[in-house]
Design a protein around this motif. Structure first.
Motif, mmCIF file in Angstrom:
data_model
loop_
_atom_site.group_PDB
_atom_site.id
_atom_site.type_symbol
_atom_site.label_atom_id
_atom_site.label_comp_id
_atom_site.label_asym_id
_atom_site.label_seq_id
_atom_site.Cartn_x
_atom_site.Cartn_y
_atom_site.Cartn_z
ATOM 1 N N GLY A 156 39.261 -8.997 16.485
ATOM 2 C CA GLY A 156 38.800 -10.340 16.866
ATOM 3 C C GLY A 156 38.165 -10.354 18.241
ATOM 4 N N ILE A 157 38.761 -9.617 19.188
ATOM 5 C CA ILE A 157 38.194 -9.541 20.541
ATOM 6 C C ILE A 157 36.839 -8.847 20.481
ATOM 7 C CG2 ILE A 157 38.459 -8.537 22.848
ATOM 8 C CD1 ILE A 157 41.474 -8.905 22.551
ATOM 9 N N LYS A 158 36.745 -7.769 19.695
ATOM 10 C CA LYS A 158 35.476 -7.045 19.590
ATOM 11 C C LYS A 158 34.396 -7.936 18.973
ATOM 12 C CE LYS A 158 37.402 -2.400 19.346
ATOM 13 N NZ LYS A 158 37.524 -1.175 18.568
ATOM 14 N N HIS A 159 34.755 -8.723 17.962
ATOM 15 C CA HIS A 159 33.777 -9.626 17.346
ATOM 16 C C HIS A 159 33.360 -10.724 18.329
ATOM 17 C CE1 HIS A 159 34.844 -8.501 12.918
ATOM 18 N NE2 HIS A 159 34.083 -7.602 13.517
ATOM 19 N N PHE A 160 34.342 -11.260 19.069
ATOM 20 C CA PHE A 160 34.010 -12.267 20.082
ATOM 21 C C PHE A 160 33.089 -11.665 21.143
ATOM 22 C CE2 PHE A 160 34.846 -14.414 24.145
ATOM 23 C CZ PHE A 160 34.418 -15.688 23.807
ATOM 24 N N ALA A 161 33.381 -10.421 21.549
ATOM 25 C CA ALA A 161 32.518 -9.723 22.513
ATOM 26 C C ALA A 161 31.099 -9.613 21.968
ATOM 27 C CB ALA A 161 33.074 -8.332 22.815
ATOM 28 N N GLY A 162 30.961 -9.401 20.672
ATOM 29 C CA GLY A 162 29.641 -9.330 20.061
ATOM 30 C C GLY A 162 28.863 -10.615 20.250
ATOM 31 N N TYR A 163 29.499 -11.744 20.009
ATOM 32 C CA TYR A 163 28.823 -13.035 20.185
ATOM 33 C C TYR A 163 28.473 -13.269 21.656
ATOM 34 C CZ TYR A 163 29.876 -14.234 15.357
ATOM 35 O OH TYR A 163 29.931 -14.249 13.989
ATOM 36 N N GLU A 164 29.412 -12.931 22.544
ATOM 37 C CA GLU A 164 29.146 -13.081 23.978
ATOM 38 C C GLU A 164 27.996 -12.172 24.400
ATOM 39 O OE1 GLU A 164 29.576 -12.738 28.342
ATOM 40 O OE2 GLU A 164 29.500 -11.178 26.821
ATOM 41 N N GLY A 165 27.940 -10.957 23.823
ATOM 42 C CA GLY A 165 26.863 -10.018 24.134
ATOM 43 C C GLY A 165 25.507 -10.502 23.644
ATOM 44 N N ILE A 166 25.488 -11.208 22.520
ATOM 45 C CA ILE A 166 24.233 -11.785 22.032
ATOM 46 C C ILE A 166 23.711 -12.811 23.042
ATOM 47 C CG2 ILE A 166 23.209 -13.267 20.240
ATOM 48 C CD1 ILE A 166 25.228 -11.871 18.255
ATOM 49 N N VAL A 167 24.615 -13.629 23.582
ATOM 50 C CA VAL A 167 24.220 -14.614 24.598
ATOM 51 C C VAL A 167 23.701 -13.902 25.850
ATOM 52 C CG1 VAL A 167 25.087 -16.427 26.139
ATOM 53 C CG2 VAL A 167 25.789 -16.383 23.738
ATOM 54 N N CYS A 168 24.399 -12.857 26.278
ATOM 55 C CA CYS A 168 23.979 -12.085 27.454
ATOM 56 C C CYS A 168 22.588 -11.501 27.246
ATOM 57 C CB CYS A 168 24.990 -10.966 27.730
ATOM 58 S SG CYS A 168 24.502 -9.822 29.020
ATOM 59 N N GLY A 169 22.379 -10.829 26.114
ATOM 60 C CA GLY A 169 21.076 -10.230 25.829
ATOM 61 C C GLY A 169 19.976 -11.268 25.724
#
Length: 197
Positions: A156-169
């Motif tokens: 779940g943390i890794k998936h949340f990190a994915g969404y946060e990373g999309i915002v960052c990128g």
């Protein structure tokens, strides 16, 4: 007879490399984090972007920043360019038989070092634009979310990190395109939120 010499100022005609570096970082980050969010598996599309756009294009942008006497741009773009190249190396080299794959602990150390480095660069952005502050703050958070995901094994943390990373990128893509459009039109088309001294 010697004639007096007058220094002739030389205008720097080098284009601004920051949009290239920001778009290279941003687009590669978005694609990797769509994977982290669980939408598709790790594949050669991500690895190819990591080598050729996230990696080489950012290194080129960093070298041009050095020519423009921009120490921050040189450090950030070349470092993150080599981050992408090293990340691809960590994934591909074991498959080629060039050493063993990094352990979970090794990946935690790798991501932690990059997180601390990014946090330190964030302090440099406090004298730059609000857009860069957001990029570096969200990237710092991304690295530490990835560390937490690896340390706990929590998907779940890794998936949340994915969404946060999309915002960052996406924020890096925005900043890169904003610089291009603002320069072309000679006015603020997309604001970057410059810092007032």
């Amino acid at each position: 007879m010697t004639l007096p010499t007058t220094p002739v100022p030389v205008k720097d005609g080098t284009a601004n490399p920051a949009p290239l570096g920001l778009c290279a970082f941003g687009m590669t980050t978005v694609l990797l984090n769509i994977h982290n969010a669980g939408f598709f598996e790790m594949n050669t599309m991500i690895l190819g972007m990591g080598i050729f756009y996230g990696g080489l294009a950012q290194v080129i942008a960093g070298v041009i920043e050095a020519k423009k006497n921009n120490t921050f741009g040189l450090t950030a773009f070349t470092s993150y360019g080599f981050f992408w190249l090293s990340l691809v190396g960590l994934l591909v080299m074991p498959k080629l038989g060039w050493g063993t794959a990094p352990s979970e602990g090794a990946m935690i150390a790798y991501l932690s070092v990059w997180g601390v480095f990014t946090l330190l660069l964030f302090f440099g952005t406090l004298k730059l634009s609000r857009a860069l502050q957001f990029i570096f703050a969200s990237l710092t958070i991304l690295f530490f979310l990835l560390v937490a995901g690896d340390a706990t094994g929590n998907a779940g943390i890794k998936h949340f990190a994915g969404y946060e990373g999309i915002v960052c990128g996406a924020s890096a893509i925005y900043a890169g395109i904003a610089q291009v459009l603002n320069e072309i039109y000679g006015k603020t088309v997309l604001p970057l939120g410059p810092v007032k001294d």
